[in-house]
Motif scaffolding. Sequence first.
Motif, PDB file in Angstrom:
ATOM      1  N   GLY A   6       0.811  -1.203   0.000  1.00  0.00           N
ATOM      2  CA  GLY A   6       0.000   0.000   0.000  1.00  0.00           C
ATOM      3  C   GLY A   6       0.849   1.259   0.000  1.00  0.00           C
ATOM      4  N   VAL A   7       0.174   2.383   0.106  1.00  0.00           N
ATOM      5  CA  VAL A   7       0.810   3.688   0.043  1.00  0.00           C
ATOM      6  C   VAL A   7       0.723   4.357   1.406  1.00  0.00           C
ATOM      7  CG1 VAL A   7       0.703   5.964  -1.046  1.00  0.00           C
ATOM      8  CG2 VAL A   7       0.212   3.920  -2.395  1.00  0.00           C
ATOM      9  N   LEU A  24       0.752   7.581   4.003  1.00  0.00           N
ATOM     10  CA  LEU A  24       0.223   8.941   3.922  1.00  0.00           C
ATOM     11  C   LEU A  24       1.322   9.912   3.500  1.00  0.00           C
ATOM     12  CD1 LEU A  24      -2.048   8.899   7.066  1.00  0.00           C
ATOM     13  CD2 LEU A  24      -2.786   9.046   4.692  1.00  0.00           C
ATOM     14  N   GLN A  25       2.527   9.705   4.015  1.00  0.00           N
ATOM     15  CA  GLN A  25       3.644  10.575   3.639  1.00  0.00           C
ATOM     16  C   GLN A  25       3.879  10.531   2.137  1.00  0.00           C
ATOM     17  OE1 GLN A  25       7.215  10.088   5.913  1.00  0.00           O
ATOM     18  NE2 GLN A  25       8.452  11.235   4.483  1.00  0.00           N
ATOM     19  N   ARG A  26       3.888   9.352   1.571  1.00  0.00           N
ATOM     20  CA  ARG A  26       4.114   9.224   0.124  1.00  0.00           C
ATOM     21  C   ARG A  26       2.967   9.857  -0.653  1.00  0.00           C
ATOM     22  NH1 ARG A  26       5.324   3.823  -3.446  1.00  0.00           N
ATOM     23  NH2 ARG A  26       5.612   4.941  -5.385  1.00  0.00           N
ATOM     24  N   PHE A  27       1.726   9.651  -0.198  1.00  0.00           N
ATOM     25  CA  PHE A  27       0.561  10.253  -0.846  1.00  0.00           C
ATOM     26  C   PHE A  27       0.682  11.776  -0.843  1.00  0.00           C
ATOM     27  CE2 PHE A  27      -3.561  12.297  -0.494  1.00  0.00           C
ATOM     28  CZ  PHE A  27      -4.210  11.822  -1.626  1.00  0.00           C
ATOM     29  N   ILE A  28       0.978  12.344   0.327  1.00  0.00           N
ATOM     30  CA  ILE A  28       1.070  13.802   0.454  1.00  0.00           C
ATOM     31  C   ILE A  28       2.206  14.341  -0.412  1.00  0.00           C
ATOM     32  CG2 ILE A  28       1.585  15.692   2.055  1.00  0.00           C
ATOM     33  CD1 ILE A  28       0.079  13.976   4.219  1.00  0.00           C
ATOM     34  N   GLU A  29       3.351  13.698  -0.361  1.00  0.00           N
ATOM     35  CA  GLU A  29       4.475  14.161  -1.172  1.00  0.00           C
ATOM     36  C   GLU A  29       4.184  14.032  -2.662  1.00  0.00           C
ATOM     37  OE1 GLU A  29       7.841  11.965   0.319  1.00  0.00           O
ATOM     38  OE2 GLU A  29       7.923  13.169   2.144  1.00  0.00           O
ATOM     39  N   SER A  30       3.509  12.959  -3.068  1.00  0.00           N
ATOM     40  CA  SER A  30       3.202  12.738  -4.481  1.00  0.00           C
ATOM     41  C   SER A  30       2.216  13.773  -5.028  1.00  0.00           C
ATOM     42  CB  SER A  30       2.620  11.339  -4.690  1.00  0.00           C
ATOM     43  OG  SER A  30       3.578  10.355  -4.400  1.00  0.00           O
TER      44      SER A  30
END
Length: 120
Positions: free
Chosen positions: A5-6, A8-14
Amino acid sequence: MRTGGVTLQRFIESYRQRLGLQWLTGHHGGESLLAPLAGDDGDVSLVGHLNFIHPHRIQLLGRSELRYLAELGKNSLHDALTQLFDGASQLVIIADGEQPPAELLATARQSAIPLCTSTL
């Protein structure tokens, strides 16, 4: 913690540039994984509403939701914000370039749930 999965940090940065995101609080919650897209009810929406019916979702607060919160009495506002940041939400985004009210920001700071603002 779930595997795969993804975060939250990666989602926000992306999506930081595309959505004009600014991460305000809850940085220590950034390693949490986003919930799967499909729930038991077959709902594929990852985004919930301020009605608190859909746990484990990204909560978007726009002008109308912030106006609703501003009209609540002190105790009702406390209850609403406690419910929003009690762990059922995964990420709270304040949209429309709005800034979070002081009470919302204070509650968010006590939580591991990331709080972001968005220019969109």
